[in-house]
Design a protein around this motif. Sequence first.
Motif, PDB file in Angstrom:
ATOM      1  N   ASN A  49       0.848  -1.198   0.000  1.00  0.00           N
ATOM      2  CA  ASN A  49       0.000   0.000   0.000  1.00  0.00           C
ATOM      3  C   ASN A  49       0.879   1.242   0.000  1.00  0.00           C
ATOM      4  OD1 ASN A  49      -2.230   1.664   0.137  1.00  0.00           O
ATOM      5  ND2 ASN A  49      -2.431   1.491   2.379  1.00  0.00           N
ATOM      6  N   PRO A  50       1.074   1.871  -1.150  1.00  0.00           N
ATOM      7  CA  PRO A  50       0.458   1.532  -2.443  1.00  0.00           C
ATOM      8  C   PRO A  50       1.112   0.286  -3.051  1.00  0.00           C
ATOM      9  CG  PRO A  50       2.013   3.320  -2.710  1.00  0.00           C
ATOM     10  CD  PRO A  50       1.936   3.056  -1.237  1.00  0.00           C
ATOM     11  N   PRO A  51       0.438  -0.366  -4.008  1.00  0.00           N
ATOM     12  CA  PRO A  51       0.998  -1.583  -4.614  1.00  0.00           C
ATOM     13  C   PRO A  51       2.137  -1.238  -5.581  1.00  0.00           C
ATOM     14  CG  PRO A  51      -1.099  -1.035  -5.656  1.00  0.00           C
ATOM     15  CD  PRO A  51      -0.919  -0.062  -4.522  1.00  0.00           C
ATOM     16  N   LEU A  52       3.365  -1.564  -5.186  1.00  0.00           N
ATOM     17  CA  LEU A  52       4.533  -1.234  -5.990  1.00  0.00           C
ATOM     18  C   LEU A  52       5.402  -2.469  -6.188  1.00  0.00           C
ATOM     19  CD1 LEU A  52       5.658   2.118  -4.273  1.00  0.00           C
ATOM     20  CD2 LEU A  52       4.334   1.884  -6.393  1.00  0.00           C
ATOM     21  N   VAL A  53       5.989  -2.586  -7.369  1.00  0.00           N
ATOM     22  CA  VAL A  53       6.953  -3.641  -7.674  1.00  0.00           C
ATOM     23  C   VAL A  53       8.142  -3.004  -8.382  1.00  0.00           C
ATOM     24  CG1 VAL A  53       5.183  -5.441  -7.882  1.00  0.00           C
ATOM     25  CG2 VAL A  53       5.866  -4.152  -9.922  1.00  0.00           C
ATOM     26  N   LEU A  54       9.242  -3.765  -8.477  1.00  0.00           N
ATOM     27  CA  LEU A  54      10.409  -3.223  -9.179  1.00  0.00           C
ATOM     28  C   LEU A  54      11.102  -4.305  -9.982  1.00  0.00           C
ATOM     29  CD1 LEU A  54      13.291  -4.234  -7.764  1.00  0.00           C
ATOM     30  CD2 LEU A  54      12.673  -2.540  -6.047  1.00  0.00           C
ATOM     31  N   TRP A  55      11.908  -3.873 -10.913  1.00  0.00           N
ATOM     32  CA  TRP A  55      12.801  -4.744 -11.666  1.00  0.00           C
ATOM     33  C   TRP A  55      13.910  -3.856 -12.220  1.00  0.00           C
ATOM     34  CZ3 TRP A  55      13.385  -4.543 -17.181  1.00  0.00           C
ATOM     35  CH2 TRP A  55      12.560  -3.597 -17.804  1.00  0.00           C
ATOM     36  N   SER A  56      14.988  -4.450 -12.705  1.00  0.00           N
ATOM     37  CA  SER A  56      16.107  -3.651 -13.201  1.00  0.00           C
ATOM     38  C   SER A  56      16.529  -4.123 -14.592  1.00  0.00           C
ATOM     39  CB  SER A  56      17.298  -3.727 -12.238  1.00  0.00           C
ATOM     40  OG  SER A  56      17.758  -5.062 -12.109  1.00  0.00           O
ATOM     41  N   LEU A  57      17.089  -3.198 -15.347  1.00  0.00           N
ATOM     42  CA  LEU A  57      17.503  -3.453 -16.730  1.00  0.00           C
ATOM     43  C   LEU A  57      18.894  -2.870 -16.941  1.00  0.00           C
ATOM     44  CD1 LEU A  57      16.695  -4.480 -19.566  1.00  0.00           C
ATOM     45  CD2 LEU A  57      15.725  -2.208 -20.008  1.00  0.00           C
ATOM     46  N   ALA A  58      19.762  -3.659 -17.569  1.00  0.00           N
ATOM     47  CA  ALA A  58      21.144  -3.211 -17.818  1.00  0.00           C
ATOM     48  C   ALA A  58      21.148  -1.954 -18.688  1.00  0.00           C
ATOM     49  CB  ALA A  58      21.941  -4.329 -18.489  1.00  0.00           C
ATOM     50  N   LYS A  59      22.095  -1.073 -18.404  1.00  0.00           N
ATOM     51  CA  LYS A  59      22.167   0.179 -19.158  1.00  0.00           C
ATOM     52  C   LYS A  59      22.549  -0.032 -20.613  1.00  0.00           C
ATOM     53  CE  LYS A  59      23.236   3.234 -15.251  1.00  0.00           C
ATOM     54  NZ  LYS A  59      24.240   4.132 -14.628  1.00  0.00           N
ATOM     55  N   ASN A  60      23.178  -1.184 -20.912  1.00  0.00           N
ATOM     56  CA  ASN A  60      23.556  -1.436 -22.305  1.00  0.00           C
ATOM     57  C   ASN A  60      22.518  -2.275 -23.039  1.00  0.00           C
ATOM     58  OD1 ASN A  60      23.935  -3.890 -21.090  1.00  0.00           O
ATOM     59  ND2 ASN A  60      26.093  -4.140 -21.682  1.00  0.00           N
ATOM     60  N   ALA A  61      21.362  -2.497 -22.429  1.00  0.00           N
ATOM     61  CA  ALA A  61      20.317  -3.292 -23.073  1.00  0.00           C
ATOM     62  C   ALA A  61      19.693  -2.520 -24.233  1.00  0.00           C
ATOM     63  CB  ALA A  61      19.245  -3.677 -22.063  1.00  0.00           C
ATOM     64  N   ARG A  62      19.423  -3.211 -25.333  1.00  0.00           N
ATOM     65  CA  ARG A  62      18.828  -2.563 -26.499  1.00  0.00           C
ATOM     66  C   ARG A  62      17.423  -2.058 -26.211  1.00  0.00           C
ATOM     67  NH1 ARG A  62      19.443  -6.822 -31.291  1.00  0.00           N
ATOM     68  NH2 ARG A  62      18.367  -5.118 -32.388  1.00  0.00           N
ATOM     69  N   SER A  63      16.759  -2.650 -25.238  1.00  0.00           N
ATOM     70  CA  SER A  63      15.377  -2.276 -24.936  1.00  0.00           C
ATOM     71  C   SER A  63      15.273  -1.139 -23.926  1.00  0.00           C
ATOM     72  CB  SER A  63      14.621  -3.496 -24.405  1.00  0.00           C
ATOM     73  OG  SER A  63      15.268  -4.038 -23.270  1.00  0.00           O
ATOM     74  N   LEU A  64      16.408  -0.626 -23.445  1.00  0.00           N
ATOM     75  CA  LEU A  64      16.366   0.405 -22.409  1.00  0.00           C
ATOM     76  C   LEU A  64      15.614   1.651 -22.882  1.00  0.00           C
ATOM     77  CD1 LEU A  64      17.190   1.370 -19.605  1.00  0.00           C
ATOM     78  CD2 LEU A  64      19.333   2.219 -20.601  1.00  0.00           C
ATOM     79  N   GLN A  65      15.830   2.053 -24.121  1.00  0.00           N
ATOM     80  CA  GLN A  65      15.169   3.245 -24.651  1.00  0.00           C
ATOM     81  C   GLN A  65      13.659   3.088 -24.606  1.00  0.00           C
ATOM     82  OE1 GLN A  65      16.383   6.114 -25.485  1.00  0.00           O
ATOM     83  NE2 GLN A  65      14.625   7.074 -26.519  1.00  0.00           N
TER      84      GLN A  65
END
Length: 325
Positions: A49-65
């Motif tokens: 409360n509030p409902p929050l989740v997280l995840w992380s992505l490498a800075k050199n990942a093509r999908s970061l943009q």
Amino acid sequence: MTTHKGFDPQAFRAALGTFTTGVTIITTRAQDGELVGITANSFNSVSLNPPLVLWSLAKNARSLQAFSTTTHWNVHVLAADQEALSGRFARQGEDKFAGLELDEGIGKAPLLQDCTARFQCRTAFSYDGGDHIIFVGEVLAYDHGDRPPLVFQSGQYALAARRPREEVRLGATPPPECSYTEDLLGYLLGRAHYQMLHALRQLLDTQALDERSFFILSVLSIRDRLTLDELNAFIAYTGMLATADSMAALEGQRLVALEDDGEEARYVLTADGREASLRQIALAKAVEEDIAARLGTGDTMALKLLLKRLIASSDPGMPDLWSPR
């Protein structure tokens, strides 16, 4: 256990890998409309409360943009039988969504089907986290089922099996001078086998067939036209051998027929034999389904995997029943 005083990135990665995680696929729709998805095991809960989740992505990942410039993304907790889907979204250079059926979500991010759980999120915050960007999302909608999750541990996929809160005991603790306990693997395997076989025997009795006939018809339903020696090569491990008399009895029931090609006699299933074998398999599956319902889907899958590993590691060289001739 070795304590690493210096910092070795490979050793550090291996140490982190001992932490068992689930496997997720994170999806979004880029500003140009392209569907984007990646496999990740960095997903975690943050707040109820509030409902929050997280995840992380490498800075050199093509999908970061794409993830940095869109506001909505979906987290899919994969089921144990979705290992291939995990592999597909972990690779680059292919249309990851080709041929996949998608559900309609509350946002434009693609929503995959048949997962253990799904969380539809809006980016609340993003933070710099060393060589990764950490995305924190507000959960706008979610759903989940009872399918067992896919698990990742030490660089390999795994299955999750439930551990009872209390130790499972089958009987009283033996006296100290007794070295034979219920934790002996042979006892556990043997007892489980004979308990399942007892249930199957009761069903086979209704078909006027015995265990030997069950094994014989099952083998012939998979690989037909076998000599007596070839047939026994597949069933000898059961402690039961097909004999000329037992095969003659099956011939008398019109379940098998004997073919003589001039060189050696071979046994084949008749139409009645194939029907009888199908009934037998249905009975065996009924016993299995009853046990699986008690264990649960996840434990059943884990048990099958462990039994396959045990069979492969202890195989004395039995012929492969399903291999091409």
